[in-house]
Motif scaffolding. Structure first.
Motif, mmCIF file in Angstrom:
data_model
loop_
_atom_site.group_PDB
_atom_site.id
_atom_site.type_symbol
_atom_site.label_atom_id
_atom_site.label_comp_id
_atom_site.label_asym_id
_atom_site.label_seq_id
_atom_site.Cartn_x
_atom_site.Cartn_y
_atom_site.Cartn_z
ATOM 1 N N PHE A 1 25.500 74.374 101.909
ATOM 2 C CA PHE A 1 25.644 73.801 100.589
ATOM 3 C C PHE A 1 27.089 73.957 100.137
ATOM 4 O O PHE A 1 27.616 75.061 100.124
ATOM 5 C CB PHE A 1 24.708 74.513 99.614
ATOM 6 C CG PHE A 1 24.895 74.097 98.198
ATOM 7 C CD1 PHE A 1 24.425 72.882 97.756
ATOM 8 C CD2 PHE A 1 25.555 74.911 97.302
ATOM 9 C CE1 PHE A 1 24.590 72.507 96.443
ATOM 10 C CE2 PHE A 1 25.722 74.547 95.997
ATOM 11 C CZ PHE A 1 25.239 73.332 95.571
ATOM 12 N N VAL A 2 27.717 72.851 99.788
ATOM 13 C CA VAL A 2 29.091 72.882 99.294
ATOM 14 C C VAL A 2 29.110 72.214 97.926
ATOM 15 O O VAL A 2 28.897 71.011 97.814
ATOM 16 C CB VAL A 2 30.053 72.135 100.242
ATOM 17 C CG1 VAL A 2 31.454 72.134 99.689
ATOM 18 C CG2 VAL A 2 30.022 72.762 101.625
ATOM 19 N N PRO A 3 29.307 73.011 96.841
ATOM 20 C CA PRO A 3 29.348 72.393 95.518
ATOM 21 C C PRO A 3 30.601 71.541 95.354
ATOM 22 O O PRO A 3 31.651 71.861 95.888
ATOM 23 C CB PRO A 3 29.360 73.583 94.557
ATOM 24 C CG PRO A 3 29.858 74.716 95.365
ATOM 25 C CD PRO A 3 29.486 74.444 96.799
ATOM 26 N N ARG A 4 30.458 70.458 94.610
ATOM 27 C CA ARG A 4 31.585 69.583 94.339
ATOM 28 C C ARG A 4 31.581 69.215 92.863
ATOM 29 O O ARG A 4 30.558 69.312 92.198
ATOM 30 C CB ARG A 4 31.475 68.318 95.187
ATOM 31 C CG ARG A 4 31.487 68.658 96.658
ATOM 32 C CD ARG A 4 31.933 67.486 97.484
ATOM 33 N NE ARG A 4 32.224 67.950 98.814
ATOM 34 C CZ ARG A 4 31.550 67.618 99.877
ATOM 35 N NH1 ARG A 4 30.545 66.791 99.782
ATOM 36 N NH2 ARG A 4 31.888 68.080 101.049
#
Length: 69
Positions: A1-4
């Motif tokens: 999961f990579v928040p943007r």
């Protein structure tokens, strides 16, 4: 999961901002779990999708928070 992060500018109108910006409700996912927490002991892991809480469907973050209280 990579928040943007994204910047949205809803169009003017009477509808809610989410609708004017073209957003639809999305799925809720766990971003992290504290080691040793009740959630970790229950088997929750980062990336798990939240679909229900105590048998009630989770559709929005706000309703999830309401169910926790």
């Amino acid at each position: 999961f990579v928040p943007r992060v994204a910047t949205l500018t809803p169009e003017p109108g009477d509808r809610p901002g989410r609708a004017r910006a073209g957003l639809e409700p999305g799925d809720l996912y766990i971003s992290h779990v504290v080691s040793g927490s009740p959630e970790a002991r229950a088997g929750a892991r980062a990336g798990d999708r939240l679909i229900s809480l105590d048998g009630h469907p989770v559709r929005h973050w706000s309703s999830f928070l309401d169910e926790l209280e």
